[in-house]
Design an enzyme around this catalytic site. Structure first.
Site, PDB file in Angstrom:
ATOM      1  N   HIS A 140      -3.548   6.935   2.981  1.00 29.49           N
ATOM      2  CA  HIS A 140      -3.939   5.605   2.493  1.00 29.49           C
ATOM      3  C   HIS A 140      -5.333   5.298   3.032  1.00 29.49           C
ATOM      4  CE1 HIS A 140      -4.110   1.445   1.590  1.00 29.49           C
ATOM      5  NE2 HIS A 140      -3.703   0.989   2.764  1.00 29.49           N
TER       6      HIS A 140
ATOM      7  N   ASN B 165     -10.154  -0.672   0.574  1.00 27.03           N
ATOM      8  CA  ASN B 165      -8.687  -0.609   0.507  1.00 27.03           C
ATOM      9  C   ASN B 165      -8.237  -1.196  -0.831  1.00 27.03           C
ATOM     10  OD1 ASN B 165      -5.948  -0.962   0.762  1.00 27.03           O
ATOM     11  ND2 ASN B 165      -6.030  -1.838   2.826  1.00 27.03           N
TER      12      ASN B 165
ATOM     13  N   CYS C  53       0.825  -1.230   0.000  1.00 33.30           N
ATOM     14  CA  CYS C  53       0.000   0.000   0.000  1.00 33.30           C
ATOM     15  C   CYS C  53       0.849   1.266   0.000  1.00 33.30           C
ATOM     16  CB  CYS C  53      -0.939   0.007   1.193  1.00 33.30           C
ATOM     17  SG  CYS C  53      -1.854  -1.512   1.377  1.00 33.30           S
TER      18      CYS C  53
HETATM   19  O1  UT7 Z   1      -3.517  -1.691   3.706  1.00 38.80           O
HETATM   20  C1  UT7 Z   1      -3.236  -2.804   4.492  1.00 38.80           C
HETATM   21  C2  UT7 Z   1      -3.296  -2.485   5.875  1.00 38.80           C
HETATM   22  N1  UT7 Z   1      -4.397  -3.088   6.553  1.00 38.80           N
HETATM   23  C3  UT7 Z   1      -5.096  -2.392   7.421  1.00 38.80           C
HETATM   24  O2  UT7 Z   1      -4.923  -1.210   7.569  1.00 38.80           O
HETATM   25  C4  UT7 Z   1      -6.046  -3.098   8.315  1.00 38.80           C
HETATM   26  C5  UT7 Z   1      -5.805  -2.706   9.734  1.00 38.80           C
HETATM   27  N2  UT7 Z   1      -6.733  -3.332  10.632  1.00 38.80           N
HETATM   28  C6  UT7 Z   1      -8.048  -2.962  10.678  1.00 38.80           C
HETATM   29  O3  UT7 Z   1      -8.486  -2.103   9.941  1.00 38.80           O
HETATM   30  C7  UT7 Z   1      -8.911  -3.604  11.708  1.00 38.80           C
HETATM   31  O4  UT7 Z   1      -8.129  -4.324  12.610  1.00 38.80           O
HETATM   32  C8  UT7 Z   1      -9.994  -4.574  11.099  1.00 38.80           C
HETATM   33  C9  UT7 Z   1     -11.033  -3.752  10.357  1.00 38.80           C
HETATM   34  C10 UT7 Z   1      -9.350  -5.573  10.176  1.00 38.80           C
HETATM   35  C11 UT7 Z   1     -10.703  -5.313  12.228  1.00 38.80           C
HETATM   36  O5  UT7 Z   1     -11.282  -4.382  13.124  1.00 38.80           O
HETATM   37  P1  UT7 Z   1     -11.093  -4.574  14.703  1.00 38.80           P
HETATM   38  O6  UT7 Z   1     -11.880  -3.529  15.348  1.00 38.80           O
HETATM   39  O7  UT7 Z   1      -9.605  -4.607  14.949  1.00 38.80           O
HETATM   40  O8  UT7 Z   1     -11.774  -5.960  14.943  1.00 38.80           O
HETATM   41  P2  UT7 Z   1     -11.128  -7.289  15.534  1.00 38.80           P
HETATM   42  O9  UT7 Z   1     -10.160  -7.885  14.582  1.00 38.80           O
HETATM   43  O10 UT7 Z   1     -10.652  -6.959  16.900  1.00 38.80           O
HETATM   44  O11 UT7 Z   1     -12.397  -8.226  15.602  1.00 38.80           O
HETATM   45  C12 UT7 Z   1     -13.484  -7.940  16.465  1.00 38.80           C
HETATM   46  C13 UT7 Z   1     -14.536  -9.003  16.277  1.00 38.80           C
HETATM   47  C14 UT7 Z   1     -14.002 -10.428  16.265  1.00 38.80           C
HETATM   48  O12 UT7 Z   1     -14.908 -11.239  16.956  1.00 38.80           O
HETATM   49  P3  UT7 Z   1     -14.562 -11.730  18.467  1.00 38.80           P
HETATM   50  O13 UT7 Z   1     -13.268 -12.474  18.342  1.00 38.80           O
HETATM   51  O14 UT7 Z   1     -14.446 -10.468  19.255  1.00 38.80           O
HETATM   52  O15 UT7 Z   1     -15.757 -12.556  18.788  1.00 38.80           O
HETATM   53  C15 UT7 Z   1     -14.022 -10.818  14.815  1.00 38.80           C
HETATM   54  O16 UT7 Z   1     -14.186 -12.198  14.604  1.00 38.80           O
HETATM   55  O17 UT7 Z   1     -15.190  -8.818  14.999  1.00 38.80           O
HETATM   56  C16 UT7 Z   1     -15.213 -10.074  14.312  1.00 38.80           C
HETATM   57  N3  UT7 Z   1     -15.176  -9.813  12.877  1.00 38.80           N
HETATM   58  C17 UT7 Z   1     -16.273  -9.576  12.137  1.00 38.80           C
HETATM   59  N4  UT7 Z   1     -17.586  -9.525  12.451  1.00 38.80           N
HETATM   60  C18 UT7 Z   1     -18.458  -9.250  11.451  1.00 38.80           C
HETATM   61  C19 UT7 Z   1     -14.088  -9.748  12.072  1.00 38.80           C
HETATM   62  N5  UT7 Z   1     -14.457  -9.468  10.809  1.00 38.80           N
HETATM   63  C20 UT7 Z   1     -15.813  -9.361  10.824  1.00 38.80           C
HETATM   64  C21 UT7 Z   1     -16.775  -9.083   9.822  1.00 38.80           C
HETATM   65  N6  UT7 Z   1     -18.073  -9.034  10.185  1.00 38.80           N
HETATM   66  N7  UT7 Z   1     -16.428  -8.849   8.535  1.00 38.80           N
END
Ligand code: UT7
Length: 329
Positions: free
Chosen positions: A256, A286, A116
Site C-alpha cells: 500500500h 495515498n 486501503c
Molecule cells: O492509508 C491510510 C493510512 N494512513 C497512513 O498510513 C498515515 C500514517 N501516518 C503517517 O504517514 C505520518 O504519521 C504522517 C505523514 C501523517 C505525519 O508524519 P509524522 O512524522 O508522524 O509527523 P507528526 O504527525 O509527528 O508531525 C510532526 C510535526 C507536527 O508539528 P509539531 O507538533 O511537532 O510542532 C505537525 O504539526 O509536523 C507538523 N506537520 C506539518 N508540517 C508541515 C503536520 N503536517 C504538516 C505539513 N507540513 N503538511
C-alpha cells in the site's frame, strides 16, 4: 488453497485523472512545504478528479482497460466488486453503476468497505467465489476519490491523499499459478484513529455536521503509522507462512502506497532490495483502495513481472484493517 481450482489475475487496467496537484500548489493552500512533505512521506504530487468525475467514472476507465487486456467485454463478467470508501452515493453501489455502464448484464455487483485494504479483501472474495465454482470471471476494482472527503485547510491530512482507480479481471489460470494464500484481518478497536464520523446512521448529515467538518477524513497519523509498520511486517510473514514460502521467494513486493517511510520499514524487516519493491507514492500519494492496484498495474505495464514470479501485495488502513496476498503471476 493448493488443491482448489487455480485462480489468478488475467487482465489489468488503471486510470488517474488528468489534473495534478503538486506540493508547491499545496504550499499556497496551507502552511506546508515541499521539503516537509517529501521527507516525511515521499509524496511529490497527486492526481485530483475533475468536478464532474465521481468514483464510478475513474473505476470505469480502469475497468475497460482491464477488460481489454483480458480480451473480454462486460458480458463475460459474472461478478463485479468495487472496493471503495468514496462511493458515488450511499446507494446504489458503485459496482451496480459500473455493471450497467459495462453492459455486464446479470452480473452480481457489490461494493466492499475495507478502506486501503479493500482491494486485497476484494481479491480474496473474488478468488473464493471462483474457486467454489459459483462464478468464473470477476472484475475487482479499487477506486477512490479521496479529494472529495479531504479538508484542504488541514495540513495534517490534505498533503497525503489523491484520486485514482486500478482494476483487474480475476479468473481461472494454468495450474501452478494464481493466488496461493491470503491473510485478512481487522482491529476494530482502532476504528476511531482513522475515520469519517458524519453522514451515516450514527451522525446523519446536518448543517451542524457540515460546520464541524464531520464529513472529512480524520486521522491520528502517528498511531496509524505505528499500526501500519507493525501489520505490514506481521501480515507479510503470515501470508508467506500460509503459502509455504519465505521472504526469499518474493520477486515483487507491492505494498500500500501511504508513506515511503512505512514501505522502507517493511523492506528492512523483510530484507528486500529496492528493485523488488514497487513505489509510486511520489506520483499518486495515498489513493486508498486504488493504491495497491495502481502499483500492481503500473509494475505490470513496466514489465516488472514475468510468468511464474511471486508477487506479494500487502495493505493496511481504516477499520483498522489489513490484507495480504501471495500470487504467482
Ligand atoms: O492509508 C491510510 C493510512 N494512513 C497512513 O498510513 C498515515 C500514517 N501516518 C503517517 O504517514 C505520518 O504519521 C504522517 C505523514 C501523517 C505525519 O508524519 P509524522 O512524522 O508522524 O509527523 P507528526 O504527525 O509527528 O508531525 C510532526 C510535526 C507536527 O508539528 P509539531 O507538533 O511537532 O510542532 C505537525 O504539526 O509536523 C507538523 N506537520 C506539518 N508540517 C508541515 C503536520 N503536517 C504538516 C505539513 N507540513 N503538511
Amino acid at each position: 488453497m493448493n488443491n482448489l481450482r487455480p485462480v489468478g489475475i488475467i487482465g489489468t487496467g488503471k486510470y488517474v485523472p488528468e489534473k495534478i496537484l503538486t506540493n508547491s500548489d499545496l504550499e499556497k493552500m496551507v502552511d506546508t512545504n515541499d521539503e516537509w512533505i517529501v521527507s516525511r512521506t515521499g509524496i511529490k504530487e497527486r492526481h485530483i478528479a475533475a468536478p464532474d468525475q465521481a468514483t464510478s467514472d475513474l473505476a470505469y476507465e480502469a475497468a475497460i482497460r482491464a477488460l481489454e487486456s483480458a480480451g473480454m467485454t462486460g458480458s463475460d463478467l459474472d461478478l463485479i466488486i468495487v472496493a471503495t470508501i468514496t462511493p458515488d452515493s450511499s446507494f446504489p453501489s458503485t459496482a451496480c453503476i459500473l455493471q450497467d455502464k459495462l453492459g455486464a448484464k446479470g452480473a452480481a455487483a457489490f461494493d466492499l468497505s475495507a478502506a486501503c485494504s479493500g482491494f486485497v479483501y476484494g481479491l480474496a472474495t473474488a478468488t473464493s467465489f471462483i474457486q467454489s465454482g459459483m462464478y468464473n470471471n470477476a472484475l475487482v476494482i479499487g477506486a477512490d476519490c479521496l479529494s472529495r472527503i479531504t479538508d484542504y485547510t488541514d495540513r495534517n491530512t490534505c498533503v497525503l491523499f489523491g484520486d485514482g482507480a486500478g482494476a483487474v479481471v480475476v479468473g481461472e489460470v494454468p495450474q501452478g499459478r494464481g493466488f496461493k494464500a491470503f491473510d485478512l484481518g481487522a482491529e476494530g478497536a482502532g476504528g476511531s484513529l482513522l475515520q469519517i464520523e458524519g453522514g451515516g446512521s450514527r451522525l446523519p448529515a446536518s448543517a451542524e455536521t457540515v460546520e464541524n467538518k464531520k464529513h472529512y477524513i480524520y486521522m491520528n497519523g502517528r498511531e496509524v503509522f505505528k499500526f501500519a509498520v507493525r501489520v505490514m511486517g506481521t501480515a507479510t510473514i503470515e501470508v508467506l507462512r500460509k503459502a509455504g514460502m519465505d521472504r526469499t521467494d518474493v520477486d515483487l513486493f507491492v505494498p500500500h502506497q501511504a508513506n515511503v517511510r512505512i514501505i522502507q520499514s517493511a523492506m528492512q524487516r523483510l530484507e528486500l532490495p529496492e528493485e523488488k519493491v514497487v513505489v509510486n507514492v511520489d506520483k499518486y500519494a495515498n489513493t486508498s483502495a486504488a493504491s495497491i492496484p495502481l502499483a500492481l498495474v503500473e509494475a505490470a505495464e513496466e514489465g516488472r513481472m514475468k510468468a511464474g514470479d511471486t508477487v506479494l501485495m500487502v495493505g493496511f488502513g481504516g477499520g483498522l484493517t489489513w490484507g495480504a496476498s501471495v500470487l504467482v503471476w
